[in-house]
Design an enzyme around this catalytic site. Structure first.
Site, PDB file in Angstrom:
ATOM      1  CB  CYS A 184      16.280   7.112  15.962  1.00  0.00           C
ATOM      2  SG  CYS A 184      16.049   5.817  17.739  1.00  0.00           S
ATOM      3  CG  ASN A 200      -2.155  -7.456  -1.940  1.00  0.00           C
ATOM      4  OD1 ASN A 200      -1.675  -7.803  -2.416  1.00  0.00           O
ATOM      5  ND2 ASN A 200      -3.300  -6.835  -0.737  1.00  0.00           N
ATOM      6  CG  ASP A 203       2.731  -5.718   6.358  1.00  0.00           C
ATOM      7  OD1 ASP A 203       3.702  -5.651   6.945  1.00  0.00           O
ATOM      8  OD2 ASP A 203       1.928  -6.248   5.499  1.00  0.00           O
ATOM      9  CB  CYS A 229      -4.189  -3.376   6.833  1.00  0.00           C
ATOM     10  SG  CYS A 229      -3.566  -1.401   6.995  1.00  0.00           S
ATOM     11  N   GLY A 257       0.648  -1.141   0.775  1.00  0.00           N
ATOM     12  CA  GLY A 257      -0.113  -0.257  -0.711  1.00  0.00           C
ATOM     13  C   GLY A 257       0.727   1.132  -0.003  1.00  0.00           C
TER      14      GLY A 257
END
Length: 270
Positions: free
Chosen positions: A174, A72, A132, A191, A43
């Site tokens: 960071c 997807n 992800d 997701c 994505g």
């Protein structure tokens, strides 16, 4: 740098860059001479790959070990129905080749892990993290920070996204300065279980691609030290500051010297 000589096709293709005083022929030559690694071709990786290729990033590395699934296609715009079942790196490479013949694609069909990330980073100027999962995000942060490689981070879920950049310079923060450890497993949905608005990664990924181009051009102010939270439902952008933590185990004083000192499972703790 390879030189400022651009051929007729390149002068035409990148004309809108070249006429900008802030980019010009020298800036476009810098882009063509750059090497950017995109971790993930899903994505977030899709708009990143699409726009970096269009901008003329000369060498585009794509690291992903997944295959294209039909689910997807609602958001991963560089893949199409004929690509279902194919490795994403192959589909992405063919997309880039159709889009811009100036770009050389390096396909890394592998999961980015502690035993291969240092070798991956050796040849790249900038990294864009479109992963992800928390383990990869912490791994990318730690490896890039220790190697001094700047990277753009993005994450998405449902209607919300977050994006920032870490230039990996001395005294800068960071990812662990903001999130010292990953949340406990199962406390944050992904997701696949919670869903994601199809157009959301386009917004977040485009910001990541913008940051990568600016880093290559060494122009403008990046999001280093800042994180943007985007809510597509309310169409709002909220910014918070990221302060370096002196006791950060990665970028702080007396921190670790190798990613081998970290267990990249569960809470990704040092």
């Amino acid at each position: 740098m390879a030189g400022l000589a651009l051929d007729a096709d390149q002068l035409d293709r990148y004309s809108r860059h070249i006429i900008m005083d802030d980019v010009g022929p020298a800036g476009q030559a810098r882009l063509l001479d750059s090497e950017v690694l995109c971790i993930g071709a899903g994505g977030l990786g899709s708009p990143v790959i699409q726009y970096l290729a269009a901008a003329g990033v000369g060498t585009l590395g794509i690291a992903d070990d997944d295959v294209v699934e039909r689910s997807n296609l609602q958001r991963q715009v560089i893949h199409g129905d004929p690509d279902v079942g194919r490795p994403k790196v192959e589909s992405a490479r063919e997309f880039v080749e159709r889009q811009n013949p100036d770009v050389t694609v390096r396909s890394h069909e592998t999961r980015v892990e502690a035993d291969n990330i240092e070798a991956l980073l050796e040849t790249y100027d900038v990294v864009v993290d479109g992963s992800d999962n928390f383990a990869t995000r912490y791994l990318v942060n730690d490896a890039c920070t220790l190697a001094g490689v700047p990277f753009a981070h993005g994450a998405i879920l449902r209607f919300e996204g977050q994006v920032t950049t870490f230039e990996a310079t001395e005294g800068g923060p960071c990812y662990r300065c903001l999130f010292p450890e990953a949340p406990e497993p199962g406390t944050v949905p992904d997701c696949a279980s919670a869903g994601v608005l199809g157009v959301l990664p386009g917004t977040v990924g485009c910001i990541q691609a913008t940051e990568a181009v600016k880093l290559v051009l060494e122009y403008g102010e990046t999001l280093d030290g800042r994180m943007i939270f985007y809510d597509a439902a309310d169409m709002t952008f909220r910014e918070i500051a990221i302060e370096p933590r002196p006791d950060c185990p990665i970028c702080g004083e007396g921190g670790i010297e190798s990613i081998q000192e970290v267990e990249y499972e569960e809470t990704c703790s040092v």
